[in-house]
Design a protein around this motif. Structure first.
Motif, PDB file in Angstrom:
ATOM      1  N   SER A   1       0.826  -1.223   0.000  1.00  0.00           N
ATOM      2  CA  SER A   1       0.000   0.000   0.000  1.00  0.00           C
ATOM      3  C   SER A   1       0.856   1.266   0.000  1.00  0.00           C
ATOM      4  O   SER A   1       0.321   2.374  -0.017  1.00  0.00           O
ATOM      5  CB  SER A   1      -0.985  -0.021   1.173  1.00  0.00           C
TER       6      SER A   1
ATOM      7  N   THR B   1       0.173   4.562   1.866  1.00  0.00           N
ATOM      8  CA  THR B   1      -1.053   5.323   1.625  1.00  0.00           C
ATOM      9  C   THR B   1      -2.218   4.904   2.519  1.00  0.00           C
ATOM     10  O   THR B   1      -3.252   5.563   2.535  1.00  0.00           O
ATOM     11  CB  THR B   1      -1.522   5.181   0.155  1.00  0.00           C
ATOM     12  N   LEU B   2      -2.062   3.794   3.256  1.00  0.00           N
ATOM     13  CA  LEU B   2      -3.148   3.339   4.139  1.00  0.00           C
ATOM     14  C   LEU B   2      -2.747   3.355   5.611  1.00  0.00           C
ATOM     15  O   LEU B   2      -3.617   3.304   6.493  1.00  0.00           O
ATOM     16  CB  LEU B   2      -3.599   1.918   3.746  1.00  0.00           C
TER      17      LEU B   2
ATOM     18  N   VAL C   1       4.061   1.142  -7.556  1.00  0.00           N
ATOM     19  CA  VAL C   1       3.395   2.155  -8.375  1.00  0.00           C
ATOM     20  C   VAL C   1       4.026   3.534  -8.170  1.00  0.00           C
ATOM     21  O   VAL C   1       4.452   4.176  -9.130  1.00  0.00           O
ATOM     22  CB  VAL C   1       1.887   2.214  -8.025  1.00  0.00           C
TER      23      VAL C   1
ATOM     24  N   GLN D   1      -2.814   2.673 -13.649  1.00  0.00           N
ATOM     25  CA  GLN D   1      -3.660   1.946 -12.688  1.00  0.00           C
ATOM     26  C   GLN D   1      -5.063   1.689 -13.243  1.00  0.00           C
ATOM     27  O   GLN D   1      -5.609   0.607 -13.107  1.00  0.00           O
ATOM     28  CB  GLN D   1      -3.737   2.705 -11.355  1.00  0.00           C
TER      29      GLN D   1
ATOM     30  N   VAL E   1     -12.704   0.489  -6.463  1.00  0.00           N
ATOM     31  CA  VAL E   1     -12.762  -0.158  -5.147  1.00  0.00           C
ATOM     32  C   VAL E   1     -11.559   0.285  -4.312  1.00  0.00           C
ATOM     33  O   VAL E   1     -11.684   0.591  -3.118  1.00  0.00           O
ATOM     34  CB  VAL E   1     -12.800  -1.696  -5.290  1.00  0.00           C
ATOM     35  N   MET E   2     -10.385   0.340  -4.941  1.00  0.00           N
ATOM     36  CA  MET E   2      -9.183   0.789  -4.231  1.00  0.00           C
ATOM     37  C   MET E   2      -9.354   2.226  -3.737  1.00  0.00           C
ATOM     38  O   MET E   2      -9.009   2.548  -2.591  1.00  0.00           O
ATOM     39  CB  MET E   2      -7.960   0.698  -5.155  1.00  0.00           C
TER      40      MET E   2
ATOM     41  N   THR F   1     -12.164   3.752  -3.135  1.00  0.00           N
ATOM     42  CA  THR F   1     -13.176   3.725  -2.065  1.00  0.00           C
ATOM     43  C   THR F   1     -12.528   3.334  -0.733  1.00  0.00           C
ATOM     44  O   THR F   1     -12.797   3.943   0.304  1.00  0.00           O
ATOM     45  CB  THR F   1     -14.301   2.720  -2.420  1.00  0.00           C
ATOM     46  N   ILE F   2     -11.669   2.309  -0.774  1.00  0.00           N
ATOM     47  CA  ILE F   2     -11.000   1.856   0.460  1.00  0.00           C
ATOM     48  C   ILE F   2     -10.076   2.959   0.989  1.00  0.00           C
ATOM     49  O   ILE F   2     -10.076   3.273   2.185  1.00  0.00           O
ATOM     50  CB  ILE F   2     -10.225   0.542   0.196  1.00  0.00           C
ATOM     51  N   LYS F   3      -9.312   3.557   0.097  1.00  0.00           N
ATOM     52  CA  LYS F   3      -8.395   4.644   0.509  1.00  0.00           C
ATOM     53  C   LYS F   3      -9.192   5.780   1.173  1.00  0.00           C
ATOM     54  O   LYS F   3      -8.821   6.271   2.238  1.00  0.00           O
ATOM     55  CB  LYS F   3      -7.630   5.140  -0.722  1.00  0.00           C
TER      56      LYS F   3
ATOM     57  N   ILE G   1      -0.065   5.974  -5.914  1.00  0.00           N
ATOM     58  CA  ILE G   1      -1.034   4.943  -6.334  1.00  0.00           C
ATOM     59  C   ILE G   1      -2.350   5.602  -6.787  1.00  0.00           C
ATOM     60  O   ILE G   1      -2.857   5.331  -7.857  1.00  0.00           O
ATOM     61  CB  ILE G   1      -1.341   3.882  -5.243  1.00  0.00           C
ATOM     62  N   ILE G   2      -2.881   6.475  -5.915  1.00  0.00           N
ATOM     63  CA  ILE G   2      -4.192   7.102  -6.149  1.00  0.00           C
ATOM     64  C   ILE G   2      -4.008   8.621  -6.129  1.00  0.00           C
ATOM     65  O   ILE G   2      -3.268   9.145  -5.286  1.00  0.00           O
ATOM     66  CB  ILE G   2      -5.166   6.631  -5.049  1.00  0.00           C
TER      67      ILE G   2
ATOM     68  N   SER H   1       3.036  -5.679  -7.914  1.00  0.00           N
ATOM     69  CA  SER H   1       3.113  -4.621  -6.908  1.00  0.00           C
ATOM     70  C   SER H   1       2.261  -3.450  -7.349  1.00  0.00           C
ATOM     71  O   SER H   1       2.512  -2.311  -6.971  1.00  0.00           O
ATOM     72  CB  SER H   1       4.574  -4.189  -6.715  1.00  0.00           C
TER      73      SER H   1
ATOM     74  N   TYR I   1      -3.740  -1.753  -4.829  1.00  0.00           N
ATOM     75  CA  TYR I   1      -3.913  -2.523  -3.595  1.00  0.00           C
ATOM     76  C   TYR I   1      -4.223  -3.975  -3.970  1.00  0.00           C
ATOM     77  O   TYR I   1      -4.836  -4.232  -5.005  1.00  0.00           O
ATOM     78  CB  TYR I   1      -5.067  -1.954  -2.758  1.00  0.00           C
TER      79      TYR I   1
ATOM     80  N   LEU J   1     -18.029  -0.651   0.906  1.00  0.00           N
ATOM     81  CA  LEU J   1     -18.284  -1.446  -0.301  1.00  0.00           C
ATOM     82  C   LEU J   1     -19.724  -1.950  -0.384  1.00  0.00           C
ATOM     83  O   LEU J   1     -20.174  -2.356  -1.451  1.00  0.00           O
ATOM     84  CB  LEU J   1     -17.309  -2.628  -0.371  1.00  0.00           C
TER      85      LEU J   1
END
Lengths: 455, 455
Positions: free
Chosen positions: A194, A197-198, A414, A422, A432-433, A435-437, A451-452, B182, B185, B440
């Motif tokens: 990650s 970033t998380l 990344v 991406q 989805v990634m 949203t999680i972030k 990454i994002i 890599s 996520y 989600l």
């Protein structure tokens, strides 16, 4: 700046630096990506301090960037939005070795060679070996791997538990000490890779392995890349447990000869290592010989003695040096992609052809067992035309891999360099990634824009 | 009900059932948990249909419960909130076998033995073997494992890519065909083990393996559980690649003798299997003998021939039957926990002691290499006192494991049975899981009340 004052209050002045040299040393990694400075570099000594840092960052809405040794290759640690760089060099201890459980608990700032030095007396080792002597924290952040993953897996396969400090300063444990679990959602693999970033890792529990009883190394030369890759597929299908399996292309072998005054055959060359017991290895060696000669191998040499084995692998070890010394004034730029192994030979041949078309100087080295390969380019960062061609080349490489079920990066990560691919690679899963972030870092303070995109 | 009408419109009447027998067959699993009925059972044939089902469920805010064969052990598929059960029996095809990539792409409704039958002609096999001949979709939903995970890993280690239909009907791919990545996520492992609460799997790409050249099986008898577990640790430390490693306790060996009229030694017994080449196995066998006799082994018997090996393992294979036939009128209730291997012998001894204290009839069988063990209890579901004792026993087992760095379930999953231990095991990480679930599945329609309470 108010957040600096708060940091000094938390850590005292000697562990909060705004010294320009320190900022500069934390404003870059080993990639070609443009440098940028953080507001401050902090040196925490405990999980509680890291939690305090994140709480301050959250309160003042400034970025937090975890930093190991800066050996990343896609700009992961460059603080493009300023903020606080968290240097983990004071958190580099081994906390516990549980030899009967094949487990070790470490702080994130320890490097892989420091860890292996400590494990050796227990007859244990940690297998993952990226090119750099990176920190374990950094290796987890990028889901690093290296020459041994064909046998032992990548970082995400080794992580049993992570202590993570979240954006709001809360501290969680992502796993347990059990070998396996079907309890809850599996957070280990979500946090591995990650890239800060998380959350920030403060304690890491890793699986380790018994040092193999015997090792045998081999070097095998083939007329073509396709034959070399076919040989690896056949070796794997035969269930021969290769522990390392590297391909160096003919152009790179030529560079090595030129650099080291050696006279290796300038043809696609496999470097292989086997781990096992003595009798088993002898049989593996015999079977491997049959397979490679059937597939047109021109020469295969085996070595059991570890010093001789190292010499056998010398060309592989010296590859980066050969390129660096062969193009003075230029900088080494390494990119990586990964494909299903059936597509690897085609991808390597296509990469070589494209390098020639673009008139770029580049070596190709592959972790063949994983379908992963690197192109080592020597570039002049001050030549915009060359940089543009390099960028175009990488784009071609990535699109070729993704179109064939591969990924834009097998082990480098990344950062900023592969962010633009991406969406192409992940499609709706990228949402989805995101949203999680957003759910875990609503203020986007954790290594933003990696990454994002920053939101 | 309006959502039923919409489902009939989507799938036609013959694939939407509200027939009471069908509802009943989908209202239970193989556990002791109370049954409950869905509103309807649907039988989709494609990803697009599953997407349509989720869109309808989302529109009418009714639950969706994915269903394989109902062999789960913690009430995972029981629709306590009613709603739509999605039966995947019509989506049970192999889509593609890529033998050179060691990959197979399947639909979720295929069972593991169906898959292995198809793989055999390619010299390949899929190793994960839970007790039941479960569907691959269900095995991913619970992160199942079995006797071979000490060598080949659990379900999450095998998954290369999942096509997942999310709560809103969107379709994502969680991975790629590359061995490692890599990029982005890592969603594979997040969805593996999510028990239908984050999405429904419609296509699954799995790693498969070459059938090993030689196998050798062994049965070794020890005076105590601790000596048997120590032997396994020493075998693993020696780097001997055991492929299976099962422990059956003395009480269970007694039950087997009683049931099968055999006369095995009624003592802790290890059942082991080795995979490798002929010469390597011979050396492994020799070394293993040295290790086990050093640790007090009373008897060890090896078998190379596959039929004889099967007979050697017979006691292990017959264990559940021995208990079922030994306690007529009662129901088999199997629970599982997993600990670091150094804590396993203590945990098994403690479990046996606690069974005796509670006067419960139970066998203990362990996947020793993983630190995972099961207690097989014969219970009378209509005896509230016995059920209360059973519940107390499970609670004791779980708390003992968690206090020692273990997990409340190594391979059965959470469902409804282990939900009450999620906070104890995961602490603040449970909040992260809830945050991800809410992000989600904001309407909480996906298998609600499993793993996480309905919101």
């Amino acid at each position: 700046m108010d957040h600096i004052t708060a940091l000094v209050e938390l850590l005292s002045e000697d562990r909060v630096s705004t010294n320009e040299t320190t900022l500069r040393n934390h404003g870059k990694d080993e990639s070609h990506h443009t440098e940028a400075l953080p507001h401050a570099v902090v040196f925490p000594k405990s999980t509680e301090e890291v939690s305090g840092i994140n709480k301050i960052a959250s309160q003042y809405e400034v970025p937090v960037i975890p930093f190991g040794l800066g050996s990343s290759l896609e700009g992961h640690v460059i603080p493009y939005q300023g903020g606080i760089t968290v240097d983990f060099s004071l958190m580099n201890q081994i906390i516990e070795i549980r030899e009967n459980d094949f487990l070790v608990k470490v702080q994130p700032g320890i490097t892989r060679t420091q860890l292996n030095k400590a494990l050796k007396q227990y007859g244990l080792f940690f297998p993952v070996d990226p090119g750099a002597d990176a920190t374990i924290g950094g290796m987890i952040a990028t889901n690093a791997s290296g020459t041994t993953s064909v046998r032992y897996g990548v970082m995400s396969d080794q992580v049993r538990n992570l202590e993570v400090v979240l954006a709001d300063g809360n501290i969680i444990q992502t796993g347990s000490l059990a070998v396996k679990s079907s309890s809850g959602y599996h957070l280990n693999s979500l946090f591995v890779g990650s890239e800060g970033t998380l959350g920030l890792f403060t304690e890491i529990t890793l699986q380790v392995y018994g040092i193999p009883e015997y090792t045998t190394a081999a070097r095998a030369v083939f007329p073509t890349v396709s034959q070399a890759v076919d040989a690896v597929v056949k070796i794997l299908q035969a269930g021969i447990p290769i522990a390392r399996c590297e391909l160096v292309d003919s152009y790179s072998m030529k560079q090595v000869n030129h650099h080291s005054k050696t006279n290796y055959l300038e043809a696609p060359t496999l470097f292989v290592e086997f781990h096992g017991n003595e009798a088993g290895l002898a049989q593996d060696v015999e079977f491997t010989q049959e397979i490679v000669y059937d597939l047109g191998c021109q020469e295969i040499i085996f070595e059991n003695d570890s010093k001789a084995a190292y010499q056998l692998w010398e060309a592989r070890h010296n590859l980066a040096y050969a390129f660096i010394h062969g193009a003075s004034g230029k900088k080494l730029l390494v990119t990586d992609v990964c494909l299903p192994i059936s597509e690897l030979a085609g991808a390597i041949n296509n990469a070589r052809k494209t390098l020639e078309e673009f008139a770029l100087v580049g070596g190709i080295v592959g972790h063949v067992g994983d379908g992963n390969f690197h192109v080592l380019l020597m570039v002049d960062k001050n030549d915009p035309k060359e940089m543009e061609l390099t960028e175009k080349f990488t784009e071609h490489l990535v699109k070729y891999a993704i179109a064939r079920g591969g990924t834009c990066t097998g082990e480098h990560g990344v950062g900023v360099g592969k962010k633009k691919y991406q969406r192409l690679e992940h499609g709706a899963a990228y949402d989805v990634m995101i949203t999680i972030k957003k759910a875990l870092d609503p203020k986007c303070i954790l290594n933003p824009d990696k990454i994002i995109d920053k939101y």
